[in-house]
Design an enzyme around this catalytic site. Structure first.
Site, short mmCIF file in Angstrom:
data_model
loop_
_atom_site.label_atom_id
_atom_site.label_comp_id
_atom_site.label_asym_id
_atom_site.label_seq_id
_atom_site.Cartn_x
_atom_site.Cartn_y
_atom_site.Cartn_z
CG ASP A 7 -2.12 0.83 1.16
OD1 ASP A 7 -2.28 1.21 -0.11
OD2 ASP A 7 -2.68 1.17 2.27
CG ASP A 27 -7.78 1.55 3.99
OD1 ASP A 27 -6.71 1.03 3.74
OD2 ASP A 27 -7.93 2.65 3.62
#
Lengths: 247, 459
Positions: free
Chosen positions: B206, B380
């Site tokens: 990420d 997330d």
């Protein structure tokens, strides 16, 4: 029935905290953030403490003096963290005031500060209840209950729930008292806070004596009630003083 | 969780700073908390009784190379888990690049439909499987036609709510959380070592994907912002339920999450749809991004000087055109006081700085600030929940510790977001903190706390 017992224990420990949260804290997002950070703060202090004590575990069950040392170091350490928390809060207060000035809003008033200290104290108490009581409650939802050898009259979960409740009240009101004491530079309150914390912790030592939980738990509850009363008085006094000054 | 970091409150309403400060932050933390709580509940409910042998973990994209078995040595597990994570992240990266390519060649309609399809598929198949397991666990009788009808209807509404703007925001938020819960519950069936390594690898991925100059996610964001286009993706929006009707298209681009796209593509590609869908959904979510467009605009609206100052600051960090465009529009719309002339130079500056500045420090979270509040990618949600769900398989204590750590990480991310004001990856800080706290709690704190409290000694 078993689920009911588990929920009941959880509510004994956390019911007042929950109503405080729903009634006061949840209304203001910032207080929720304060609560969360205070909880995290307490958790970190607990992790550091357990890191220090990890080498000496497990303690021999028959001996009591290691527990005394454990209590003393833990209380001392946690009072230290309370000072750090206060320092951080002071910084935050400055930033908040600066921020309020920037967007031309009034600065924090007295009740705001007290609410913040309440949220901070509740965070400490909540963390205590969660880690010392709630996280051990899982078996209480099952088919049986559990008795400790030294306390054969009350289920372990009930005792720990009541103790957690006591400490929740104590932590919450101590934080309010401490913030007032630090803010006003009152020596008496500054000493009062660690002393009460220590007394409460020492009272749990009574549980080490066989059958001691029948004495120690009520004593702890009385301590909690007295602390709550004292914090009520401190807050009331401070507010009336403040009003006099303003008028 | 620094107060100052939170966006400024809307002008007017409140008497003291305390009343509204942090609203946007909480608006994100609240659904995340709900999502994690639901996953923990699901996992504890569905956990097989310890006596019965647990079913072997499903073969999914995350366990292509190595399937953990309890008898393996730690070294074997570690190497296997590393391989698994590498393959998984590589898959995610490939899918991401494909999505970027598709987006680059303007297959937006295809992407959107694909995303709808994948949302439908997740809700119907994985959600259905979980619902069946739940019904079985609770001994709740429900006949098959009714169950199918309910499931189909729920999925259909879910699909509609993904992109249709007419759907109430609450419904959409609810479906986003539901999607995240389903995927996370599915993912948490991965073997233990693989889960941990995969989470760490995804956090790093990420970071890179958003931070690196040619990172796929960043390219996607820049593309979307340069086109002033809405990215088809699954993103949680924390905008107020009843908000001002600022439906300018400029916000839309900020909200996309590339994850969803990834998911979709992944789901398609997999021949054995079931497992693949699940996993790739996961991979997709990893790229979720948060944007807090609202605070930026509010800042601007409230204080013009501050606005310009901030914009220039942003220029240093912001490398996404999206933000700039939005700012520009907002300035014109909401803050007429700022002259266009003053606004534009700063933008130009920003662009210069963008070109020149290689990269901001750690601010690569995929979060944006927009007038609609913070936006957090579904990925997330999913991976936070996977972490907490994995912790729930050990003990409740680790769950609380991980929850606090993740929320703290999210708070730090939001603070950074308010400082640097461009898209940031939301996974790295939270996942790192969560993993660290998990192991600290498990190794250090648990014996201490259990030892003290079983003796009824507390402090």
């Amino acid at each position: 029935m078993t689920v009911a017992a588990g929920v009941g224990y959880a509510l004994i420990a956390l019911g007042p905290a929950f109503s405080l949260f729903a009634g006061v804290i949840a209304r203001k997002p910032f207080l929720v953030l304060t609560l969360l950070s205070s909880t995290l703060f307490w958790l970190i202090s607990l992790i550091v403490l357990s890191g220090i004590w990890r080498g000496f575990l497990p303690l021999k069950s028959g001996v009591w003096w290691p527990y005394v040392i454990l209590i003393l170091t833990s209380v001392a350490f946690q009072e230290g963290t309370r000072l750090v928390f206060w320092r951080l809060y002071k910084k935050m207060e400055e930033m908040l005031d600066a921020f309020a000035d920037r967007i031309s809003k009034p600065r924090l008033c007295l009740t705001d500060k007290m609410l913040i200290s309440l949220a901070g104290g509740l965070g400490h108490g909540l963390a205590h209840a969660v880690f010392f009581c709630l996280s051990l409650l899982t078996p209480a939802f099952g088919q049986a209950t559990f008795y400790v050898e030294r306390c054969s009259r009350m289920p372990f979960f009930l005792v720990s729930a009541i103790i957690a409740l006591g400490f929740l009240v104590i932590h919450t009101s101590l934080m309010v008292i401490a913030f007032n004491g630090y803010g006003e530079r009152k020596k008496r309150d500054q000493i009062f806070v660690p002393v009460v914390h220590l007394i409460a912790a020492v009272m749990t030592l009574i549980n080490l004596v066989p059958g001691g939980c029948l004495v120690g738990t009520p004593l702890l509850c009385i301590t909690a009630a007295m602390t709550l009363y004292y914090s009520w008085q401190v807050v009331g006094q401070r507010i009336t003083e403040h009003q006099h000054r303003q008028s | 969780m620094d107060p100052v970091a939170d966006g400024p409150d809307p002008p007017g309403s409140a008497a003291t700073v305390l009343d509204t400060l942090g609203e946007e932050v909480l608006a994100v933390m609240f659904p995340v908390s709900i999502c994690m709580a639901l996953v923990v509940l699901l996992i504890t409910l569905l956990a097989p009784p310890s006596s019965s042998p647990s079913a072997p973990p499903p073969v999914t994209a995350a366990t292509l190379v190595y399937l953990e078995s309890p008898s393996d040595s730690p070294a074997q597990k570690l190497v296997g888990a590393l391989l698994d994570a590498a393959v998984f992240v590589a898959l995610v990266a490939v899918v991401t690049f494909i999505l970027v390519a598709l987006y680059y060649y303007r297959c937006t309609g295809f992407l959107k439909n694909y995303m709808r399809f994948s949302a439908f598929f997740v809700l119907l198949s994985m959600g259905g499987a979980i619902a069946v397991a739940l019904l079985r666990r609770l001994d709740a009788p429900l006949d098959a036609p009714t169950a199918l009808l309910l499931l189909f209807n729920a999925s259909a509404v879910g699909v509609l709510s993904v992109f249709a703007s007419a759907v109430p925001i609450l419904v959409r938020q609810g479906y986003m959380v539901a999607l995240a819960v389903i995927v996370a519950a599915w993912l948490s069936r991965l073997p233990e070592w693989t889960t941990w390594i995969m989470l760490l690898a995804l956090a790093v991925y990420d970071l890179v994907a958003v931070l690196a100059p040619r990172g796929p996610l960043r390219m996607l964001v820049e593309l979307a912002s340069s086109r002033d286009d809405e990215l088809p993706a699954l993103i949680y929006e924390s905008r107020p339920t009843v908000g001002p009707a600022e439906t300018s298209s400029s916000y839309a681009p900020a909200m996309w999450s590339e994850e969803s796209q990834h998911r979709d593509s992944a789901a398609r590609s997999g021949p054995n749809l079931y497992d693949r869908v699940g996993q790739q959904d996961d991979s997709g979510p990893a790229m979720v991004e948060m944007r807090d467009l609202g605070s930026t605009s509010r800042d601007m609206a409230t204080s013009n000087q501050a606005v310009t100052g901030q914009t220039s600051n942003q220029g240093g960090n912001a490398q996404h055109a999206v933000i700039q465009i939005e700012q520009r529009e907002e300035e014109e719309e909401t803050a007429p006081l700022v002259s266009a002339a003053s606004a534009n130079p700063t933008i130009a500056n920003e662009e210069h700085t963008q070109i020149s500045s290689s990269e901001p420090p750690e601010e690569e979270f995929e979060m944006f600030e927009s007038s609609r509040g913070i936006k957090l990618g579904l990925g997330d949600f999913v991976f936070y929940s996977v972490l907490v769900g994995r912790a729930a398989m050990y003990d409740l204590m680790t769950v609380y510790a991980c929850y606090l750590a993740i929320i703290a990480g999210l708070g730090c991310t939001l603070i950074l977001l308010s400082i640097c004001r461009h898209a940031l990856p939301a996974l790295p800080i939270s996942i790192m903190l969560g993993v660290v706290f998990y192991f600290l709690t498990r190794l250090l704190m648990e014996p201490f706390v259990v030892g003290a409290s079983t003796n009824l000694v507390m402090f």
